[in-house]
Design a protein around this motif. Structure first.
Motif, mmCIF file in Angstrom:
data_model
loop_
_atom_site.group_PDB
_atom_site.id
_atom_site.type_symbol
_atom_site.label_atom_id
_atom_site.label_comp_id
_atom_site.label_asym_id
_atom_site.label_seq_id
_atom_site.Cartn_x
_atom_site.Cartn_y
_atom_site.Cartn_z
ATOM 1 N N HIS A 7 3.175 10.471 -2.421
ATOM 2 C CA HIS A 7 2.385 11.067 -1.340
ATOM 3 C C HIS A 7 0.977 10.478 -1.313
ATOM 4 O O HIS A 7 0.452 10.117 -0.261
ATOM 5 C CB HIS A 7 2.328 12.586 -1.493
ATOM 6 N N GLU A 8 0.365 10.356 -2.485
ATOM 7 C CA GLU A 8 -0.975 9.766 -2.575
ATOM 8 C C GLU A 8 -0.938 8.301 -2.158
ATOM 9 O O GLU A 8 -1.854 7.804 -1.511
ATOM 10 C CB GLU A 8 -1.516 9.899 -3.994
ATOM 11 N N ALA A 9 0.131 7.579 -2.523
ATOM 12 C CA ALA A 9 0.256 6.168 -2.153
ATOM 13 C C ALA A 9 0.319 6.017 -0.636
ATOM 14 O O ALA A 9 -0.272 5.086 -0.080
ATOM 15 C CB ALA A 9 1.499 5.569 -2.802
ATOM 16 N N LYS A 10 1.025 6.921 0.045
ATOM 17 C CA LYS A 10 1.081 6.859 1.512
ATOM 18 C C LYS A 10 -0.292 7.107 2.114
ATOM 19 O O LYS A 10 -0.675 6.452 3.082
ATOM 20 C CB LYS A 10 2.074 7.891 2.055
ATOM 21 N N THR A 11 -1.045 8.017 1.533
ATOM 22 C CA THR A 11 -2.368 8.359 2.034
ATOM 23 C C THR A 11 -3.366 7.224 1.822
ATOM 24 O O THR A 11 -4.193 6.945 2.689
ATOM 25 C CB THR A 11 -2.895 9.635 1.330
ATOM 26 N N ARG A 12 -3.288 6.548 0.669
ATOM 27 C CA ARG A 12 -4.268 5.519 0.296
ATOM 28 C C ARG A 12 -3.686 4.114 0.288
ATOM 29 O O ARG A 12 -4.160 3.256 -0.437
ATOM 30 C CB ARG A 12 -4.803 5.838 -1.105
ATOM 31 N N LEU A 13 -2.671 3.852 1.094
ATOM 32 C CA LEU A 13 -1.948 2.578 1.035
ATOM 33 C C LEU A 13 -2.865 1.362 1.166
ATOM 34 O O LEU A 13 -2.773 0.435 0.364
ATOM 35 C CB LEU A 13 -0.852 2.529 2.102
ATOM 36 N N SER A 14 -3.754 1.347 2.136
ATOM 37 C CA SER A 14 -4.600 0.156 2.332
ATOM 38 C C SER A 14 -5.497 -0.093 1.120
ATOM 39 O O SER A 14 -5.687 -1.238 0.707
ATOM 40 C CB SER A 14 -5.432 0.273 3.604
ATOM 41 N N GLN A 15 -6.042 0.971 0.516
ATOM 42 C CA GLN A 15 -6.872 0.812 -0.683
ATOM 43 C C GLN A 15 -6.045 0.273 -1.847
ATOM 44 O O GLN A 15 -6.490 -0.614 -2.579
ATOM 45 C CB GLN A 15 -7.478 2.148 -1.099
ATOM 46 N N LEU A 16 -4.845 0.812 -2.023
ATOM 47 C CA LEU A 16 -3.995 0.392 -3.130
ATOM 48 C C LEU A 16 -3.530 -1.056 -2.963
ATOM 49 O O LEU A 16 -3.482 -1.815 -3.934
ATOM 50 C CB LEU A 16 -2.801 1.334 -3.262
ATOM 51 N N VAL A 17 -3.205 -1.454 -1.751
ATOM 52 C CA VAL A 17 -2.793 -2.842 -1.507
ATOM 53 C C VAL A 17 -3.950 -3.790 -1.790
ATOM 54 O O VAL A 17 -3.758 -4.859 -2.371
ATOM 55 C CB VAL A 17 -2.257 -3.012 -0.065
ATOM 56 N N ALA A 18 -5.154 -3.400 -1.419
ATOM 57 C CA ALA A 18 -6.331 -4.234 -1.704
ATOM 58 C C ALA A 18 -6.517 -4.396 -3.209
ATOM 59 O O ALA A 18 -6.810 -5.494 -3.698
ATOM 60 C CB ALA A 18 -7.577 -3.626 -1.071
ATOM 61 N N ARG A 19 -6.335 -3.315 -3.963
ATOM 62 C CA ARG A 19 -6.450 -3.396 -5.427
ATOM 63 C C ARG A 19 -5.373 -4.304 -6.009
ATOM 64 O O ARG A 19 -5.633 -5.099 -6.914
ATOM 65 C CB ARG A 19 -6.340 -1.998 -6.041
ATOM 66 N N ALA A 20 -4.153 -4.186 -5.499
ATOM 67 C CA ALA A 20 -3.059 -5.031 -5.989
ATOM 68 C C ALA A 20 -3.348 -6.495 -5.690
ATOM 69 O O ALA A 20 -3.076 -7.373 -6.509
ATOM 70 C CB ALA A 20 -1.734 -4.610 -5.364
ATOM 71 N N ALA A 21 -3.898 -6.784 -4.529
ATOM 72 C CA ALA A 21 -4.223 -8.163 -4.159
ATOM 73 C C ALA A 21 -5.269 -8.757 -5.091
ATOM 74 O O ALA A 21 -5.300 -9.971 -5.316
ATOM 75 C CB ALA A 21 -4.717 -8.216 -2.717
ATOM 76 N N GLU A 22 -6.116 -7.915 -5.671
ATOM 77 C CA GLU A 22 -7.135 -8.372 -6.620
ATOM 78 C C GLU A 22 -6.586 -8.492 -8.040
ATOM 79 O O GLU A 22 -7.306 -8.811 -8.962
ATOM 80 C CB GLU A 22 -8.327 -7.418 -6.613
ATOM 81 N N ALA A 36 8.677 2.299 -8.179
ATOM 82 C CA ALA A 36 8.412 0.920 -7.776
ATOM 83 C C ALA A 36 7.118 0.437 -8.416
ATOM 84 O O ALA A 36 6.192 1.211 -8.639
ATOM 85 C CB ALA A 36 8.295 0.830 -6.259
ATOM 86 N N ARG A 37 7.082 -0.866 -8.713
ATOM 87 C CA ARG A 37 5.873 -1.496 -9.241
ATOM 88 C C ARG A 37 5.304 -2.374 -8.130
ATOM 89 O O ARG A 37 6.016 -3.167 -7.531
ATOM 90 C CB ARG A 37 6.207 -2.354 -10.454
ATOM 91 N N VAL A 38 4.005 -2.246 -7.877
ATOM 92 C CA VAL A 38 3.348 -3.029 -6.841
ATOM 93 C C VAL A 38 2.347 -3.957 -7.511
ATOM 94 O O VAL A 38 1.471 -3.514 -8.246
ATOM 95 C CB VAL A 38 2.632 -2.117 -5.816
ATOM 96 N N THR A 39 2.508 -5.262 -7.266
ATOM 97 C CA THR A 39 1.595 -6.272 -7.799
ATOM 98 C C THR A 39 1.334 -7.316 -6.721
ATOM 99 O O THR A 39 2.034 -7.365 -5.708
ATOM 100 C CB THR A 39 2.178 -6.984 -9.038
ATOM 101 N N ALA A 40 0.352 -8.146 -6.953
ATOM 102 C CA ALA A 40 0.065 -9.231 -6.022
ATOM 103 C C ALA A 40 1.223 -10.223 -6.020
ATOM 104 O O ALA A 40 1.918 -10.387 -7.025
ATOM 105 C CB ALA A 40 -1.230 -9.936 -6.416
ATOM 106 N N ILE A 41 1.443 -10.884 -4.913
ATOM 107 C CA ILE A 41 2.546 -11.837 -4.783
ATOM 108 C C ILE A 41 2.433 -12.957 -5.804
ATOM 109 O O ILE A 41 3.425 -13.366 -6.393
ATOM 110 C CB ILE A 41 2.600 -12.417 -3.354
ATOM 111 N N ASP A 42 1.222 -13.452 -6.047
ATOM 112 C CA ASP A 42 1.052 -14.588 -6.952
ATOM 113 C C ASP A 42 0.848 -14.189 -8.408
ATOM 114 O O ASP A 42 0.560 -15.027 -9.242
ATOM 115 C CB ASP A 42 -0.116 -15.470 -6.498
#
Length: 79
Positions: A7-22, A36-42
């Motif tokens: 639920h929190e991930a849905k609410t803060r998705l853009s922030q979490l994706v930005a953190r993963a990209a870093e 699920a595990r979320v990490t940067a593509i590279d």
């Protein structure tokens, strides 16, 4: 790695994706169970760190490296 409720991930998705990209991955959990595990593509796969060659060109190994201290070692072993 931080676990985030779905639920929190849905609410803060853009922030979490930005953190993963870093490079800061996270785990999405449902009722405390990792889903699920979320990490940067590279990013490297889990348990695999790209380390080979990370100091390339930083220093030079002397040609006599395998013979360095040969006399002292021989003395230590009575040679």
């Amino acid at each position: 790695m931080e676990a985030i409720n779905i639920h929190e991930a849905k609410t803060r998705l853009s922030q979490l994706v930005a953190r993963a990209a870093e490079g800061e991955g996270f785990i999405i959990a449902k009722a405390g169970k990792p889903m699920a595990r979320v990490t940067a593509i590279d990013s490297p796969a889990a348990g695999q760190h790209k380390r080979l060659g990370f100091l390339a060109g930083q220093f030079q190994v002397p040609n006599e490296f395998d013979r360095m201290g040969q006399e002292e070692i021989a003395k230590m072993f009575g040679g």
